[in-house]
Design an enzyme around this catalytic site. Structure first.
Site, PDB file in Angstrom:
ATOM      1  N   SER A 112     -66.425  31.041  53.204  1.00  0.00           N
ATOM      2  CA  SER A 112     -67.335  31.365  53.972  1.00  0.00           C
ATOM      3  C   SER A 112     -66.998  31.446  55.512  1.00  0.00           C
ATOM      4  CB  SER A 112     -68.332  30.212  54.196  1.00  0.00           C
ATOM      5  OG  SER A 112     -68.818  29.885  52.815  1.00  0.00           O
ATOM      6  N   GLU A 145     -68.816  41.376  53.343  1.00  0.00           N
ATOM      7  CA  GLU A 145     -68.034  41.690  54.471  1.00  0.00           C
ATOM      8  C   GLU A 145     -66.550  41.751  53.844  1.00  0.00           C
ATOM      9  OE1 GLU A 145     -69.557  39.354  58.350  1.00  0.00           O
ATOM     10  OE2 GLU A 145     -70.164  38.370  56.559  1.00  0.00           O
ATOM     11  N   ASN A 184     -71.887  35.925  60.198  1.00  0.00           N
ATOM     12  CA  ASN A 184     -72.110  34.367  60.618  1.00  0.00           C
ATOM     13  C   ASN A 184     -71.801  33.929  62.211  1.00  0.00           C
ATOM     14  OD1 ASN A 184     -73.128  32.396  58.522  1.00  0.00           O
ATOM     15  ND2 ASN A 184     -71.062  32.512  57.671  1.00  0.00           N
TER      16      ASN A 184
HETATM   17  N1  LIG Z   1     -73.038  28.861  48.576  1.00  0.00           N
HETATM   18  C1  LIG Z   1     -73.013  29.984  49.588  1.00  0.00           C
HETATM   19  O1  LIG Z   1     -74.187  30.061  50.211  1.00  0.00           O
HETATM   20  C2  LIG Z   1     -71.790  30.592  49.945  1.00  0.00           C
HETATM   21  C3  LIG Z   1     -72.014  31.854  50.590  1.00  0.00           C
HETATM   22  C4  LIG Z   1     -70.804  32.668  50.974  1.00  0.00           C
HETATM   23  C5  LIG Z   1     -69.419  32.165  50.496  1.00  0.00           C
HETATM   24  N2  LIG Z   1     -69.540  30.789  49.985  1.00  0.00           N
HETATM   25  C6  LIG Z   1     -68.237  30.251  49.460  1.00  0.00           C
HETATM   26  O2  LIG Z   1     -67.841  30.568  48.098  1.00  0.00           O
HETATM   27  C7  LIG Z   1     -67.040  29.652  47.756  1.00  0.00           C
HETATM   28  C8  LIG Z   1     -67.630  28.896  46.541  1.00  0.00           C
HETATM   29  O3  LIG Z   1     -68.941  28.428  46.816  1.00  0.00           O
HETATM   30  P1  LIG Z   1     -70.075  27.954  45.826  1.00  0.00           P
HETATM   31  O4  LIG Z   1     -71.171  27.793  46.703  1.00  0.00           O
HETATM   32  O5  LIG Z   1     -70.059  28.927  44.868  1.00  0.00           O
HETATM   33  O6  LIG Z   1     -69.441  26.619  45.422  1.00  0.00           O
HETATM   34  P2  LIG Z   1     -69.659  25.690  43.816  1.00  0.00           P
HETATM   35  O7  LIG Z   1     -69.390  24.359  44.282  1.00  0.00           O
HETATM   36  O8  LIG Z   1     -70.956  26.032  43.344  1.00  0.00           O
HETATM   37  O9  LIG Z   1     -68.785  26.458  42.720  1.00  0.00           O
HETATM   38  C9  LIG Z   1     -67.250  25.885  43.104  1.00  0.00           C
HETATM   39  C10 LIG Z   1     -66.674  26.191  41.910  1.00  0.00           C
HETATM   40  O10 LIG Z   1     -65.126  26.055  42.094  1.00  0.00           O
HETATM   41  C11 LIG Z   1     -64.719  25.368  40.962  1.00  0.00           C
HETATM   42  N3  LIG Z   1     -63.173  24.880  41.233  1.00  0.00           N
HETATM   43  C12 LIG Z   1     -62.785  23.800  41.936  1.00  0.00           C
HETATM   44  N4  LIG Z   1     -61.681  23.871  41.975  1.00  0.00           N
HETATM   45  C13 LIG Z   1     -61.078  24.900  41.163  1.00  0.00           C
HETATM   46  C14 LIG Z   1     -60.040  25.284  40.736  1.00  0.00           C
HETATM   47  N5  LIG Z   1     -58.838  24.681  41.197  1.00  0.00           N
HETATM   48  N6  LIG Z   1     -59.746  26.310  40.109  1.00  0.00           N
HETATM   49  C15 LIG Z   1     -60.800  26.868  39.531  1.00  0.00           C
HETATM   50  N7  LIG Z   1     -62.183  26.615  40.079  1.00  0.00           N
HETATM   51  C16 LIG Z   1     -62.316  25.507  40.699  1.00  0.00           C
HETATM   52  C17 LIG Z   1     -65.621  24.203  40.740  1.00  0.00           C
HETATM   53  O11 LIG Z   1     -65.770  23.649  39.388  1.00  0.00           O
HETATM   54  C18 LIG Z   1     -66.922  24.848  40.861  1.00  0.00           C
HETATM   55  O12 LIG Z   1     -67.510  25.451  39.588  1.00  0.00           O
HETATM   56  C19 LIG Z   1     -66.598  28.685  48.782  1.00  0.00           C
HETATM   57  O13 LIG Z   1     -65.531  29.141  49.580  1.00  0.00           O
HETATM   58  C20 LIG Z   1     -67.983  28.688  49.741  1.00  0.00           C
HETATM   59  O14 LIG Z   1     -67.764  28.499  51.099  1.00  0.00           O
HETATM   60  C21 LIG Z   1     -70.537  30.332  49.526  1.00  0.00           C
END
Ligand SMILES: NC(=O)c1ccc[n+]([C@@H]2O[C@H](COP(=O)([O-])OP(=O)(O)OC[C@H]3O[C@@H](n4cnc5c(N)ncnc54)[C@H](O)[C@@H]3O)[C@@H](O)[C@H]2O)c1
Length: 302
Positions: A112, A145, A184
């Site tokens: 993010s 993006e 953002n």
């Molecule tokens: N949630 C949002 O609105 C959003 C929007 C844009 C970007 N993001 C970014 O996307 C990324 C994921 O966010 P999310 O909301 O899906 O989080 P989430 O917590 O739903 O999912 C993260 C996943 O990563 C897994 N994980 C953790 N360590 C790991 C590893 N070593 N190897 C493989 N998998 C592993 C976890 O088990 C989990 O399933 C983050 O960087 C976040 O900042 C999130």
């Protein structure tokens, strides 16, 4: 776009949705997560989404969950990472992934806000690495993006832009790896002034949101600010800026009012109060309203 082999690393909220988009676009997708529960639920979550949206449920057959990282990424043309927002975790993961992929495989992070440059600095072939910032939910919000670093090759950017456009997304090329990328930065410039208006007692939080939703928010989906500036005239825009900009919040740090809310435990939905009070029913109603709005917009785009 020819069929590609995509690997999604991280099967959480964003990862399963990204996998869904690529599978629906006809690509073969492997998905990996270090937590078995996340990996095991990914296909069920995707299938539920496909059903809910009326999309082709056969797409699920192109998604393969794999609990072994080398196997999950080994054949991939393109790897996108969506694990927790943690810099050392992402850095180590990409160094690890690079050991298992081919020389030309493109590597993308869905962070993010962490600079892509920081995440990718430990790679041997940094020209193949970039950022792809999706918005939640990935299968409903069109923007992705595509962020290049000082090392990213034009070929990696070009492939990634085309891959996402062919999957029905609206990719936007971010030519410099700046904090907040484009979306953002714009969003939080608005939030800063929204908070300052409340902090200064000019109006309450509900009124800020009402003014946005009932005025320029109505136009925003079809009229961007720079299109709007051209429409009214750059001369008029200049005159308005001369009067308004000196008075708009430009503090380079978070508002003390926002800090006090957090300190007082007013964390928004999760505590029942933030800028405003929120009952469980109000929270559910607002979430539903947003989801329905996004679904309607997607149906209109189709
Ligand atoms: N949630 C949002 O609105 C959003 C929007 C844009 C970007 N993001 C970014 O996307 C990324 C994921 O966010 P999310 O909301 O899906 O989080 P989430 O917590 O739903 O999912 C993260 C996943 O990563 C897994 N994980 C953790 N360590 C790991 C590893 N070593 N190897 C493989 N998998 C592993 C976890 O088990 C989990 O399933 C983050 O960087 C976040 O900042 C999130």
């Amino acid at each position: 776009m020819a069929k590609a082999r995509i690997a999604v690393v991280g099967a959480g909220l964003m990862g399963h949705g990204i996998a869904q988009v690529f599978a629906l676009a006809g690509h073969d997708v492997t998905i990996y997560d270090s937590v078995a529960a996340s990996l095991n639920s990914a296909k069920l979550r995707i299938l539920a989404n496909l059903k809910d949206l009326g999309d082709d449920q056969k797409a699920i057959e192109r998604v393969t969950p794999i609990s072994d990282l080398p196997q999950a990424v080994g054949d991939a043309d393109y790897v996108v990472e969506a694990v927790l927002e943690d810099l050392p975790l992402k850095q180590n993961l990409f160094v690890e992934i690079e050991k298992y992929v081919r020389r030309e495989t493109i590597l993308a992070s869905n962070t993010s806000v962490i600079p892509i440059t920081k995440i990718m600095e430990g790679l041997k072939r940094r020209e193949r690495a970039l950022g792809t910032h999706w918005w939640n939910p990935p299968y409903l919000v069109p923007l992705v993006e595509v962020i290049e670093t000082q090392w990213t090759s034009p070929q990696a950017v070009d492939f990634t832009m085309k891959l996402h456009a062919a999957a029905g997304k609206k990719p936007a090329h971010v030519k410099k790896d700046v904090p907040g990328f484009i979306g953002n930065r714009l969003q939080h410039a608005l939030w800063r002034e929204a908070i300052a208006l409340v902090e200064q007692g000019i109006c309450d939080a509900e009124t800020v949101d009402k003014v946005i939703k009932a005025a320029f928010g109505r136009r925003l989906a079809v009229l961007g600010p720079l299109e709007n500036a051209d429409m009214v005239g750059t001369d008029l825009t200049l005159a308005i800026h001369k009067t308004v900009l000196p008075d708009i919040d430009s503090r380079p740090r978070p508002s003390p009012y926002l800090e006090s809310l957090v300190k007082d435990g007013k964390l928004g939905f999760k505590s029942g109060e933030g800028f405003r009070k929120w009952s469980h029913e109000q929270q559910a109603a607002l979430r539903l309203k947003v989801l329905q709005h996004l679904k309607k917009a997607r149906a209109e785009d189709a």
